[in-house]
Design a protein around this motif. Structure first.
Motif, PDB file in Angstrom:
ATOM      1  N   ALA A 277       0.833  -1.205   0.000  1.00  0.00           N
ATOM      2  CA  ALA A 277       0.000   0.000   0.000  1.00  0.00           C
ATOM      3  C   ALA A 277       0.872   1.262   0.000  1.00  0.00           C
ATOM      4  N   ILE A 278       0.401   2.288  -0.680  1.00  0.00           N
ATOM      5  CA  ILE A 278       1.016   3.615  -0.625  1.00  0.00           C
ATOM      6  C   ILE A 278      -0.079   4.644  -0.367  1.00  0.00           C
ATOM      7  N   THR A 279       0.331   5.805   0.135  1.00  0.00           N
ATOM      8  CA  THR A 279      -0.639   6.831   0.512  1.00  0.00           C
ATOM      9  C   THR A 279      -0.785   7.829  -0.632  1.00  0.00           C
ATOM     10  N   LEU A 280      -1.935   7.742  -1.325  1.00  0.00           N
ATOM     11  CA  LEU A 280      -2.147   8.584  -2.497  1.00  0.00           C
ATOM     12  C   LEU A 280      -3.101   9.734  -2.212  1.00  0.00           C
ATOM     13  N   ASP A 281      -4.116   9.477  -1.415  1.00  0.00           N
ATOM     14  CA  ASP A 281      -5.187  10.460  -1.261  1.00  0.00           C
ATOM     15  C   ASP A 281      -5.163  11.129   0.106  1.00  0.00           C
ATOM     16  N   SER A 282      -4.023  11.043   0.767  1.00  0.00           N
ATOM     17  CA  SER A 282      -3.954  11.593   2.107  1.00  0.00           C
ATOM     18  C   SER A 282      -2.555  12.160   2.331  1.00  0.00           C
ATOM     19  N   THR A 283      -2.442  12.976   3.376  1.00  0.00           N
ATOM     20  CA  THR A 283      -1.156  13.618   3.662  1.00  0.00           C
ATOM     21  C   THR A 283      -0.288  12.701   4.524  1.00  0.00           C
ATOM     22  N   LEU A 284       1.015  12.962   4.486  1.00  0.00           N
ATOM     23  CA  LEU A 284       1.969  12.191   5.276  1.00  0.00           C
ATOM     24  C   LEU A 284       2.652  13.108   6.284  1.00  0.00           C
ATOM     25  N   TYR A 285       2.698  12.674   7.523  1.00  0.00           N
ATOM     26  CA  TYR A 285       3.446  13.408   8.542  1.00  0.00           C
ATOM     27  C   TYR A 285       4.728  12.659   8.876  1.00  0.00           C
TER      28      TYR A 285
ATOM     29  N   ASP B 232       5.677   3.942   1.845  1.00  0.00           N
ATOM     30  CA  ASP B 232       5.799   5.399   1.982  1.00  0.00           C
ATOM     31  C   ASP B 232       7.093   5.777   2.711  1.00  0.00           C
TER      32      ASP B 232
ATOM     33  N   LEU C 136       9.904   8.247   1.263  1.00  0.00           N
ATOM     34  CA  LEU C 136      10.241   9.479   1.981  1.00  0.00           C
ATOM     35  C   LEU C 136      11.706   9.481   2.414  1.00  0.00           C
TER      36      LEU C 136
END
Lengths: 258, 258
Positions: free
Chosen positions: A48-56, A78, A82
């Motif tokens: 899974a990768i985060t496409l539709d949300s922000t990353l902190y 992710d 990063l």
């Protein structure tokens, strides 16, 4: 190697898991270590990768001093992206992921966040290894892993890895003196026989828990399952080119064009 | 085939996406259809499964009548497991996933929820196909897909698929008359050059958006990227045995044992 290697460390059980703490300890005996790992457990996240949300991303501070550890709100994949693109000053010489609490042998590799992080680094062209111990418990004993984690990592730093290849390393859950050595293996053709446990919520709504048992019908002595059952550390070279080349000729005989 | 085939339909864009509605329409011309799909979009979920949380399933009711459609709170892989183990009366003859809004060619297969659903069915031994259209928009035009979705599905029902093999089908985003035909391909060695867009939240906290551009440095004319660029439908047979068999001999020369 005269210069110390730069090592990116990640996992899927979260930055505070005992498994990654052991991995960090071993890597500090080999090179300079930067950790970028999920801020909470991400088991079963696959690739899974985060496409539709922000990353902190939070740099960890211990006793008022900045560390080289970063916790990230995203998935294992992710974290690797990063780490490579934003956090590290230069490309790492190697990426190691784990030590996972639980097996990633045979078909488990497909569901594994640990291995997806390793694959992600491989896609970026960085030599990469995922390590897993065959013990799902949080308080698993990682002592016996240390020798093999170090040995395999040093070999990858020395020899490199063929482009497109990543190592999937699983370690049996026994005392170090019972481990017979390391075996290069293929992924066993084993899988899960799932069951769903159906229950009713206090609100009267049906819901399910996924459960199941692992079944290995592959009797080959060249598989990771055989190695692990016989107290060997299993090393499976895996690839992200999923093409089933052996099927292409057959498919070309189908009637797919006018 | 004298008896109508039983077809399990799923996707990763959610049960209300236009892509799965097109896929259902085509499948209803071929056999009996049961839909088990996520209740919300799950793009980029890779092969995630739900281990530490409960799963809800709702049978859709239209005009007071039960349909053969079920929406599920889980991932695409969860939907397939639930469909096969809990919802269907018998094993499906085929599983089809999609039509995805956007490409799953080359390395995208690794991140794809659409393809993880197809792989999950393949792991269960069910012939399985993932379909994707090269248009990310919700209002994509799936008209040109219909002919090829039907043609390829009927061929899989007729010929079957080698055990362990699943088809990854991508369809160029052009009018049907411009599509030149179907090509059996290998996965191109292409990847994403990611960038992170760093921003500051109203609360003063750094955060990131993942973005990037797709780069194909693979000039082979036998790849999915070549086929799609040249207005062919690409069919890549893929497998879930990730073993890089070509690396085993080399790894056996390493000094990994005492």
């Amino acid at each position: 190697m005269t210069k110390k290697p730069l090592i990116l460390v990640t996992n899927d059980d979260g930055i505070n898991a005992p498994g990654i703490r052991t991995l960090i300890d071993v890597m500090l005996t080999i090179g300079n270590v930067v950790v970028v790992a999920p801020d909470s457990p991400q088991s079963g996240m696959g690739h899974a990768i985060t496409l539709d949300s922000t990353l902190y991303v939070e740099r960890l501070i211990v006793n008022g001093k900045k560390t080289n550890e970063y916790s990230c709100s995203g998935t294992p994949a992710d974290c690797v992206k990063l780490g490579i693109k934003e956090i590290l000053d230069r490309r790492p010489d190697i990426c190691v992921s784990g030590i996972n609490h639980g097996s990633n042998s045979s078909i488990n590799v497909i569901y594994s966040g640990t291995m997806s992080a390793a694959l992600e680094a491989g896609i970026e062209g960085i030599p990469s290894i995922g390590f897993s111990l065959l013990d799902y418990s949080w308080n698993a004993n990682f002592e016996a892993c240390k020798k093999y984690v170090k040995l395999i990592t040093e070999n990858v730093l020395k020899h490199g890895l063929t482009k497109g290849v990543v190592l999937n390393v699983n370690i049996p859950n026994v005392d170090q003196k019972e481990i017979k050595g390391v075996k290069i293996c293929r992924q066993a053709k084993a899988n899960w026989e799932e069951k769903f446990d159906k229950r009713i919520s206090p609100q009267g709504r049906d819901y399910y828990w996924l459960s199941g048992k692992f079944v290995n019908l592959d009797n080959g002595e060249d598989t990771d399952e055989w190695a692990l059952t016989n107290n060997y550390v299993s090393v499976v070279p895996i690839q992200f080119d999923l093409t089933a080349h052996h099927s292409i000729q057959n498919l070309n005989t189908w009637d797919l064009n006018d």
